[in-house]
Design a protein around this motif. Sequence first.
Motif, PDB file in Angstrom:
ATOM      1  N   VAL B 124       0.839  -1.200   0.000  1.00 20.17           N
ATOM      2  CA  VAL B 124       0.000   0.000   0.000  1.00 20.17           C
ATOM      3  C   VAL B 124       0.866   1.238   0.000  1.00 20.17           C
ATOM      4  CG1 VAL B 124      -1.911  -1.127   1.214  1.00 20.17           C
ATOM      5  CG2 VAL B 124      -0.079  -0.009   2.527  1.00 20.17           C
ATOM      6  N   TRP B 125       0.235   2.411  -0.255  1.00 18.75           N
ATOM      7  CA  TRP B 125       0.968   3.677  -0.235  1.00 18.75           C
ATOM      8  C   TRP B 125       1.300   4.049   1.212  1.00 18.75           C
ATOM      9  CZ3 TRP B 125       2.822   5.590  -4.581  1.00 18.75           C
ATOM     10  CH2 TRP B 125       2.237   5.205  -5.790  1.00 18.75           C
ATOM     11  N   PRO B 126       2.420   4.737   1.436  1.00 19.29           N
ATOM     12  CA  PRO B 126       2.795   5.087   2.810  1.00 19.29           C
ATOM     13  C   PRO B 126       1.874   6.185   3.369  1.00 19.29           C
ATOM     14  CG  PRO B 126       4.309   6.084   1.254  1.00 19.29           C
ATOM     15  CD  PRO B 126       3.400   5.211   0.448  1.00 19.29           C
ATOM     16  N   VAL B 133       7.767   3.269   1.001  1.00 21.10           N
ATOM     17  CA  VAL B 133       7.811   2.210  -0.003  1.00 21.10           C
ATOM     18  C   VAL B 133       9.200   2.269  -0.635  1.00 21.10           C
ATOM     19  CG1 VAL B 133       5.346   2.247  -0.489  1.00 21.10           C
ATOM     20  CG2 VAL B 133       6.872   3.672  -1.843  1.00 21.10           C
ATOM     21  N   ALA B 134       9.639   1.136  -1.180  1.00 18.63           N
ATOM     22  CA  ALA B 134      10.964   1.089  -1.816  1.00 18.63           C
ATOM     23  C   ALA B 134      10.787   0.516  -3.211  1.00 18.63           C
ATOM     24  CB  ALA B 134      11.912   0.219  -0.997  1.00 18.63           C
ATOM     25  N   ASP B 135      11.707   0.862  -4.111  1.00 19.47           N
ATOM     26  CA  ASP B 135      11.609   0.262  -5.436  1.00 19.47           C
ATOM     27  C   ASP B 135      12.235  -1.126  -5.438  1.00 19.47           C
ATOM     28  OD1 ASP B 135      14.277   0.811  -5.452  1.00 19.47           O
ATOM     29  OD2 ASP B 135      14.175   2.399  -6.956  1.00 19.47           O
ATOM     30  N   GLY B 136      11.944  -1.872  -6.475  1.00 24.62           N
ATOM     31  CA  GLY B 136      12.364  -3.273  -6.544  1.00 24.62           C
ATOM     32  C   GLY B 136      13.854  -3.490  -6.343  1.00 24.62           C
ATOM     33  N   PRO B 137      14.706  -2.753  -7.115  1.00 24.72           N
ATOM     34  CA  PRO B 137      16.152  -2.972  -6.962  1.00 24.72           C
ATOM     35  C   PRO B 137      16.636  -2.706  -5.549  1.00 24.72           C
ATOM     36  CG  PRO B 137      15.674  -1.748  -8.965  1.00 24.72           C
ATOM     37  CD  PRO B 137      14.388  -1.855  -8.230  1.00 24.72           C
ATOM     38  N   THR B 138      16.058  -1.688  -4.879  1.00 23.00           N
ATOM     39  CA  THR B 138      16.479  -1.384  -3.503  1.00 23.00           C
ATOM     40  C   THR B 138      16.116  -2.542  -2.591  1.00 23.00           C
ATOM     41  OG1 THR B 138      16.191   0.985  -3.875  1.00 23.00           O
ATOM     42  CG2 THR B 138      16.181   0.219  -1.586  1.00 23.00           C
ATOM     43  N   LEU B 139      14.865  -3.032  -2.720  1.00 23.11           N
ATOM     44  CA  LEU B 139      14.435  -4.155  -1.886  1.00 23.11           C
ATOM     45  C   LEU B 139      15.364  -5.342  -2.092  1.00 23.11           C
ATOM     46  CD1 LEU B 139      10.540  -4.042  -2.331  1.00 23.11           C
ATOM     47  CD2 LEU B 139      11.858  -3.484  -0.281  1.00 23.11           C
ATOM     48  N   LEU B 144      15.528  -6.792   1.554  1.00 25.64           N
ATOM     49  CA  LEU B 144      14.326  -6.446   2.309  1.00 25.64           C
ATOM     50  C   LEU B 144      13.086  -6.993   1.616  1.00 25.64           C
ATOM     51  CD1 LEU B 144      15.078  -2.701   3.132  1.00 25.64           C
ATOM     52  CD2 LEU B 144      15.077  -4.620   4.739  1.00 25.64           C
ATOM     53  N   ALA B 145      11.990  -7.073   2.377  1.00 27.30           N
ATOM     54  CA  ALA B 145      10.711  -7.458   1.815  1.00 27.30           C
ATOM     55  C   ALA B 145       9.665  -6.517   2.387  1.00 27.30           C
ATOM     56  CB  ALA B 145      10.379  -8.904   2.156  1.00 27.30           C
ATOM     57  N   VAL B 146       8.526  -6.420   1.703  1.00 27.78           N
ATOM     58  CA  VAL B 146       7.426  -5.594   2.209  1.00 27.78           C
ATOM     59  C   VAL B 146       7.022  -6.122   3.584  1.00 27.78           C
ATOM     60  CG1 VAL B 146       5.021  -4.942   1.834  1.00 27.78           C
ATOM     61  CG2 VAL B 146       6.629  -4.950  -0.074  1.00 27.78           C
ATOM     62  N   GLY B 147       6.891  -5.232   4.557  1.00 25.96           N
ATOM     63  CA  GLY B 147       6.572  -5.645   5.913  1.00 25.96           C
ATOM     64  C   GLY B 147       7.759  -5.526   6.855  1.00 25.96           C
ATOM     65  N   VAL B 164       6.060  -0.559   3.528  1.00 28.60           N
ATOM     66  CA  VAL B 164       4.679  -1.034   3.366  1.00 28.60           C
ATOM     67  C   VAL B 164       4.345  -1.356   1.919  1.00 28.60           C
ATOM     68  CG1 VAL B 164       3.835   0.205   5.394  1.00 28.60           C
ATOM     69  CG2 VAL B 164       3.840   1.342   3.156  1.00 28.60           C
ATOM     70  N   GLY B 165       5.257  -1.069   0.999  1.00 24.35           N
ATOM     71  CA  GLY B 165       4.926  -1.359  -0.389  1.00 24.35           C
ATOM     72  C   GLY B 165       6.174  -1.368  -1.256  1.00 24.35           C
ATOM     73  N   ALA B 166       5.991  -1.905  -2.465  1.00 22.75           N
ATOM     74  CA  ALA B 166       7.078  -1.920  -3.441  1.00 22.75           C
ATOM     75  C   ALA B 166       6.673  -1.049  -4.629  1.00 22.75           C
ATOM     76  CB  ALA B 166       7.360  -3.344  -3.904  1.00 22.75           C
ATOM     77  N   ALA B 167       7.540  -0.087  -4.975  1.00 23.64           N
ATOM     78  CA  ALA B 167       7.238   0.819  -6.078  1.00 23.64           C
ATOM     79  C   ALA B 167       7.638   0.172  -7.394  1.00 23.64           C
ATOM     80  CB  ALA B 167       7.987   2.132  -5.897  1.00 23.64           C
TER      81      ALA B 167
END
Lengths: 249, 813
Positions: B124-126, B133-139, B144-147, B164-167
């Motif tokens: 979800v949106w912050p 929220v973080a973008d995919g490459p950062t995660l 990291l994972a959502v949560g 809380v989310g992935a951009a």
Amino acid sequence: MGTTDGGRHGPALEAVGLVKGFGTGEAAVTAVAGVDLALDRGEFVAVMGPSGSGKSTLMNLLAGLDTPTSGRVLIEGTDLSGLDDRGLTRLRRERIGFVFQAFNLVPTLTAEQNILLPLALAGRRPDRALLEDLVESLGLGDRLRHRPAELSGGQQQRVAVARALVTGPAVVFADEPTGALDVAAGRGLLERLRDAADRQGRTVVMVTHDPVAAAFADRVLLLSDGALHGVVERPTADTVLAAMARAEA
Amino acid sequence: MFAHALSGITARPARLAAVLAAIVLGTLFLAATAVFTATSAAGMRLVAAAPLTAADVIVDRDPDAPDPGADWPAHVAGHPGVTATAPVHAATVELVTGEARATTNVYSVSDRPELRWFELSEGVWPTGAGEVVADGPTLESAGLAVGDTVRLLADGEEAEVTVVGAADLGFRPLTGVVYRLYASEDFFAGESPQSVTARVGAGTSPEEAVAGLTASLPGGLHAMTAREQAGLAADRFAGGSRQLELIMLVFALIALLSASLVITNTFTILVSQRRRETALLRLVGADRSQVRNLVLAEALVVGSVGSALGVAAGVGVGYAGASLAGLAGDGLHVGVPALAGSFLAGVAATLCAAWFPARGAASTAPVEALRSASLPGGVRFRAVHGAGLALAVLGTAGTVFGAWADDLPAAIAGGSLGAVGLLVFLRYALSRLIRAAGGLLLRRRGVPELAGANLRRATGRSATAALTLVLGLGLITALLTAAETGRATIDGDLDARFPVDVSARVDEGSVDPGTVDLIRGIDGLALVEAPRTARVEIAGLGGTTLVGVSPEMARAAGSAAVAQDGPGPPALLVSADQARALGAATGDTVDLAVDGRPHPFTLHVSALATVSGSPGPVVREEVLDSLAPGGERGVVWGVAADGADTDALAGRMARIAGADPRIAVNGALAERGDLTGVLDVLVGLALAMLLVTVVISGLGVANTLGLSVLERTRELALLRALGLTRGGLRATLAVEAAVIAAVGALLGLLIGVPYGLVGVKAVIGGTAPLVVAVPWSGTALVLAAALLIGIAATLLPGRRAARIAPAQGLGVD
């Protein structure tokens, strides 16, 4: 066409006091030592002589492929020594034909392209009637689309003759034209050259060491040590052989 | 005329294959550069403009003007016609996970859906200050994972936020390894935003809104349409890629130059093989210009076909390159003028390369049609070679002068001139060298003798083939030398600036003993110590942290003054700034009041006093004990063992730092990794591009041998008839190729190493002492590669030669 009316009346080919030397000092060699000659239109002469007698050098000088040490060569009255490379090229293209022993044709071109090469280089359209006449008289009708590698030695040489004649030259130079041919093919070729002199008025200069070939000429010039050592008029194989024997004695 | 040229090509297409291949490779490179550039520039524009896609108008705050206050966006929101606004914030923080810590950028994302410029792929949106929220490459790269919950450090403050989310940003080019997080506006509450994006309602154009805002906004705030701003941002973004374009272009031109040499050589050989045919043309009335134009027409046909193929392939390769680099987000972009330019460059290069052979053909004497063919000779010393030599000497002198006088333009100009001079002169030098090598072979009987004799008879063409190798291998050697020397110089410089490889410090108290143990446990650190520290007041320097080290650590860190307990006052290491503040220099004896009591010291300026990130004077541990007794150990220093894997060390340190957020990490490791990383990428890229040049030169060697086999068919057949085996024939060719390759490689090394050294010296200049390092392994690789090229070059010609039947020696040509 590059010819002048004045040229038609004088000799087709004239050499005056022609001398060609190579090297200097002790190594100096005189290949041609003072040759004078004048050939009329339609005249067929053979030049004979032993190896090293200067036959090839003489022919190169007469054809403007080499420059004499002294003396002059005139073709239809035009002095070759007064021409630059461009002028000589133009003269070769329009007034001179060449036939020689081997490696006569451009291997990547067809027989027809080879025949028409001098005209293509000059940017001229071929005279169709003249071409057809040439092709027919040389018996090349069904060979025009072939490349040299697909032709026999005799056929290749006839293509070379056609190429030499297609521009209507004043002089045709032939250097051992029958050297690589069998007897029948050689005879056919010589008849074509004879025919070109008689019917079309071409002057033919042929270097050879075969007395039978020389017998097709009007005159035989015997060359030895770079100088003319005799002339055989209306030659036959026998008179030529006898004259050669005399010259060597 | 043109038909004749075409017939020449179609009759013997294989002979021109090398020309075609060389020109295809050369233009491919050029066109690929153009397409890569255009495609990646468009991709980068897309990235730069992406955050503005949802906005109509943007208002920027002048960073130099006084802060208008955190509520300045209200001015924009209150403007008639503006329907929605979003503040734009950005902050740089340290992201701390259980695994590691890393620099991270946090950007604001609008709370209003219509002003958000990306979608979420997950979550979800912050909302509120505690969510991001973080973008995919950062995660992915932060593990990291959502949560998950992470800590963010900024200016000594710590915050805990939940992902809380992935951009889903669509795509993201290689803009570095900086992590990106997106937080709600609440995260930045109370801060004055850099910009405000706004949307305008129906009936108002962005331009009208900008005009209205400009009239009503206070000074220091500038309105602009989003489209205009996106263009500016894209231009700024693209500016950084100009250098890469330039480097690629230079290497493409080098490849094209190498291709030109191969083409010149091929045409020279073809022309000499066709000498009698050319003479025949001259005999039946072709003038010089016609003969010359015939060769040029052939070059034009081959050059056009090759360039067209190369450009077509280059479009594909360039796009593939941009895709691999993650820069092709805006799809394929093809600059028609650039492609046309590449095509014309290829055709022009072919024509220029064929010019000299064509002139040579034009000078054929008609009478040569009546003689047996003569073989090509060597290279005579002519004025042009003398000029080349003079230019090479002058250019080299200029480069050396420029390098030592820290004059980079002079060094570059000298180097370029010298290279041109060398190219001109080297053909002569190579011809002599190959002749000499052939002479050596002639002393042996059998195969070497045959190879030697053949090398000596056509040294000119062998020299040109070798020249292409010198060009490619010389550049590679220069690059390797420059990289190795550059790396050694950076290491030497870092050693001087950072006497210890690892330094961790806490601002107050002691470093956690657990953390010290973890650092001790790192493989590759030869010595780890947690020296005693004490906050003291030193007259003239103010409050500072004094560090007391053991003699072992002092010695390992290269500080002999502290390591030796000589006579006289004890050594005190200070920073250069501190020495200036005290008005003293290295070796001076000074009396300093430490916490009010005077003590004599021998002063030394040392980098060890700044290695922890802030100035901290250093003394021997017993000196510190006598000055300020205590048990505080506020720093940890580690010295790496020789040859330790610095990348691995840096990784371990980052993880330890992630686990203990109190410590600040310094030392050579961090900087070395950054600098040599950039260097490695650049060198790798350049080497890959030079490989094209080497492939072209390999083609050149193969072609030279192949054509010489064709030319010598009768002679080789005669040798076979006289009893030379097929193997012997192949061996003869192999020896010839090996000599050409070896001569080319040796000269390449001989020229490349000094060029590389001087180049590095010119770039580094006086900023650091040059540490010369010759890349021995790289040099060995270059030699091996040259030999491999030589062997590969004999494969096809060898097969052709082996097919020659002994009887072919007896026929008439």
